[in-house]
Scaffold this motif. Structure first.
Motif, mmCIF file in Angstrom:
data_model
loop_
_atom_site.group_PDB
_atom_site.id
_atom_site.type_symbol
_atom_site.label_atom_id
_atom_site.label_comp_id
_atom_site.label_asym_id
_atom_site.label_seq_id
_atom_site.Cartn_x
_atom_site.Cartn_y
_atom_site.Cartn_z
ATOM 1 N N GLY A 181 -0.350 -8.939 2.077
ATOM 2 C CA GLY A 181 0.607 -8.103 2.777
ATOM 3 C C GLY A 181 1.944 -8.750 3.034
ATOM 4 O O GLY A 181 2.780 -8.167 3.733
ATOM 5 N N GLY A 182 2.183 -9.938 2.488
ATOM 6 C CA GLY A 182 3.440 -10.627 2.723
ATOM 7 C C GLY A 182 4.592 -10.085 1.893
ATOM 8 O O GLY A 182 4.428 -9.209 1.035
ATOM 9 N N ASN A 183 5.770 -10.643 2.133
ATOM 10 C CA ASN A 183 6.988 -10.300 1.396
ATOM 11 C C ASN A 183 7.271 -11.448 0.440
ATOM 12 O O ASN A 183 7.882 -12.448 0.822
ATOM 13 C CB ASN A 183 8.135 -10.094 2.392
ATOM 14 C CG ASN A 183 9.455 -9.789 1.710
ATOM 15 O OD1 ASN A 183 9.521 -9.640 0.491
ATOM 16 N ND2 ASN A 183 10.519 -9.719 2.482
ATOM 17 N N ALA A 184 6.782 -11.327 -0.783
ATOM 18 C CA ALA A 184 6.860 -12.417 -1.760
ATOM 19 C C ALA A 184 7.708 -11.989 -2.957
ATOM 20 O O ALA A 184 7.465 -10.933 -3.549
ATOM 21 C CB ALA A 184 5.460 -12.814 -2.235
ATOM 22 N N LEU A 185 8.687 -12.821 -3.292
ATOM 23 C CA LEU A 185 9.560 -12.573 -4.433
ATOM 24 C C LEU A 185 9.226 -13.588 -5.525
ATOM 25 O O LEU A 185 9.187 -14.798 -5.276
ATOM 26 C CB LEU A 185 11.022 -12.712 -4.017
ATOM 27 C CG LEU A 185 12.078 -12.634 -5.120
ATOM 28 C CD1 LEU A 185 12.021 -11.296 -5.850
ATOM 29 C CD2 LEU A 185 13.470 -12.885 -4.545
ATOM 30 N N SER A 233 -1.090 -5.215 0.053
ATOM 31 C CA SER A 233 -1.604 -4.511 1.237
ATOM 32 C C SER A 233 -0.480 -4.402 2.266
ATOM 33 O O SER A 233 -0.706 -4.555 3.464
ATOM 34 C CB SER A 233 -2.799 -5.258 1.827
ATOM 35 O OG SER A 233 -2.469 -6.608 2.134
ATOM 36 N N THR A 234 0.709 -4.127 1.797
ATOM 37 C CA THR A 234 1.919 -4.124 2.614
ATOM 38 C C THR A 234 1.853 -3.090 3.732
ATOM 39 O O THR A 234 1.429 -1.954 3.518
ATOM 40 C CB THR A 234 3.128 -3.793 1.718
ATOM 41 O OG1 THR A 234 2.958 -4.383 0.425
ATOM 42 C CG2 THR A 234 4.418 -4.268 2.345
ATOM 43 N N VAL A 243 9.487 -2.984 4.177
ATOM 44 C CA VAL A 243 10.150 -2.414 3.000
ATOM 45 C C VAL A 243 9.678 -3.083 1.721
ATOM 46 O O VAL A 243 9.404 -2.419 0.706
ATOM 47 C CB VAL A 243 11.680 -2.539 3.132
ATOM 48 C CG1 VAL A 243 12.378 -2.034 1.871
ATOM 49 C CG2 VAL A 243 12.169 -1.771 4.351
ATOM 50 N N TYR A 244 9.569 -4.399 1.713
ATOM 51 C CA TYR A 244 9.260 -5.142 0.491
ATOM 52 C C TYR A 244 7.870 -5.771 0.572
ATOM 53 O O TYR A 244 7.432 -6.220 1.640
ATOM 54 C CB TYR A 244 10.307 -6.234 0.257
ATOM 55 C CG TYR A 244 11.718 -5.697 0.119
ATOM 56 C CD1 TYR A 244 12.116 -5.043 -1.037
ATOM 57 C CD2 TYR A 244 12.633 -5.826 1.164
ATOM 58 C CE1 TYR A 244 13.400 -4.539 -1.165
ATOM 59 C CE2 TYR A 244 13.928 -5.332 1.047
ATOM 60 C CZ TYR A 244 14.306 -4.690 -0.116
ATOM 61 O OH TYR A 244 15.582 -4.187 -0.245
ATOM 62 N N GLY A 245 7.207 -5.806 -0.572
ATOM 63 C CA GLY A 245 5.896 -6.420 -0.666
ATOM 64 C C GLY A 245 5.878 -7.503 -1.728
ATOM 65 O O GLY A 245 6.416 -8.590 -1.549
ATOM 66 N N VAL A 287 0.106 0.381 3.141
ATOM 67 C CA VAL A 287 0.627 1.232 2.063
ATOM 68 C C VAL A 287 1.316 0.283 1.077
ATOM 69 O O VAL A 287 2.525 0.073 1.125
ATOM 70 C CB VAL A 287 1.594 2.305 2.595
ATOM 71 C CG1 VAL A 287 1.996 3.250 1.473
ATOM 72 C CG2 VAL A 287 0.966 3.082 3.748
ATOM 73 N N GLY A 288 0.531 -0.311 0.207
ATOM 74 C CA GLY A 288 0.981 -1.412 -0.639
ATOM 75 C C GLY A 288 2.284 -1.153 -1.376
ATOM 76 O O GLY A 288 2.524 -0.058 -1.887
#
Length: 249
Positions: free
Chosen positions: A90-94, A118-119, A124-126, A168-169
């Motif tokens: 569920g993290g914000n990974a780029l 599993s955002t 906004v970003y997953g 809401v992935g």
């Protein structure tokens, strides 16, 4: 390896979970961990992790290799290998200019799933993949790997334990090259336990799963592979995705 601190940085290192996944498929003999006893995370970003930078890192595993579950993280020029749900959370990974390498699973028609977010709905970003390459072991057949599926993990609530409706992935592939192992359908559904206890499927269209400018033999024009509209790619700059964090590269 589990990270629970901010500003963690790794360069030029291999992180591997060497659990014998293929051997266990042939002759299961391990205590259950997860639904089939084969989960073996190599790297987890857990509570407290934020602004984590991984550059020229090789992450090696099979099922659930990278669990990017919290915070902001940047993976640059990395190679991440696995089979089932091997980049998830569920993290914000780029991910910039990374190789996402699918490993062979003997005897399996569906060889695996790459991105499994599993955002939270408010986030906004997953999992964001920019200019990555989706590659495979030579034994993996064409059209046998999904771009991913959305995960609704079980949470404990006042009225019981069931799939978190707030999950809401979100996952997007931007200008990525894909080999022919990627299925034309793109995304798969994933099961979870509903509030009434029944097992139901979370369909891809109920999550935030998109592509833009995909390339290579696995980049199919398919109605089940949703594309960003012409204005949306500009929302995925590094500065926007990482909420103003400027990693020192």
């Amino acid at each position: 390896m589990t990270v629970r601190a901010p500003d963690f940085r790794v360069q030029r290192l291999a992180i591997e979970n060497s659990f014998d996944y293929v051997g266990n498929l042939a002759a299961p003999r391990f205590e259950p961990i997860g639904p089939n006893g084969a989960q073996a995370v190599a790297l987890m970003l857990d509570d407290g992790a934020d602004r984590c930078l991984f550059e020229d890192v090789d992450l090696i595993g099979h099922q659930d290799t990278l669990f990017a579950d919290v915070g902001r993280s940047l993976f640059r020029n990395c190679r991440i290998s696995g089979s089932v749900d091997f980049i998830f959370g569920g993290g914000n990974a780029l991910f910039e200019d990374c190789d996402l390498h699918s490993r062979f699973r003997p005897g399996k028609d569906r060889q695996g799933y790459v991105a499994v977010p599993s955002t939270a709905a408010s986030q906004v970003y997953g999992l964001t993949f920019a200019r990555c390459r989706l590659t495979r072991d030579p034994q993996i057949p064409d059209s046998s790997v999904a771009l991913g599926r959305a995960w609704r993990p079980g949470r404990t609530f006042a009225d019981g334990k069931y799939g978190d409706p707030d999950a809401v992935g979100a996952a997007v592939y931007l200008s990525c090259w894909m080999d022919a192992h990627i299925d034309a359908k793109g995304w798969d559904a994933m099961g979870y336990t509903a509030r009434d206890g029944k097992r139901v499927m979370l369909e891809p269209e109920l999550a935030r799963l998109f592509e833009h400018d995909s390339r290579g033999p696995g980049a199919h024009d398919s109605p089940t592979r949703r594309q960003l509209d012409a204005r949306q790619p500009g929302l995925y700059t590094r500065d926007r995705v990482l909420s103003g964090w400027q990693p020192a590269l």
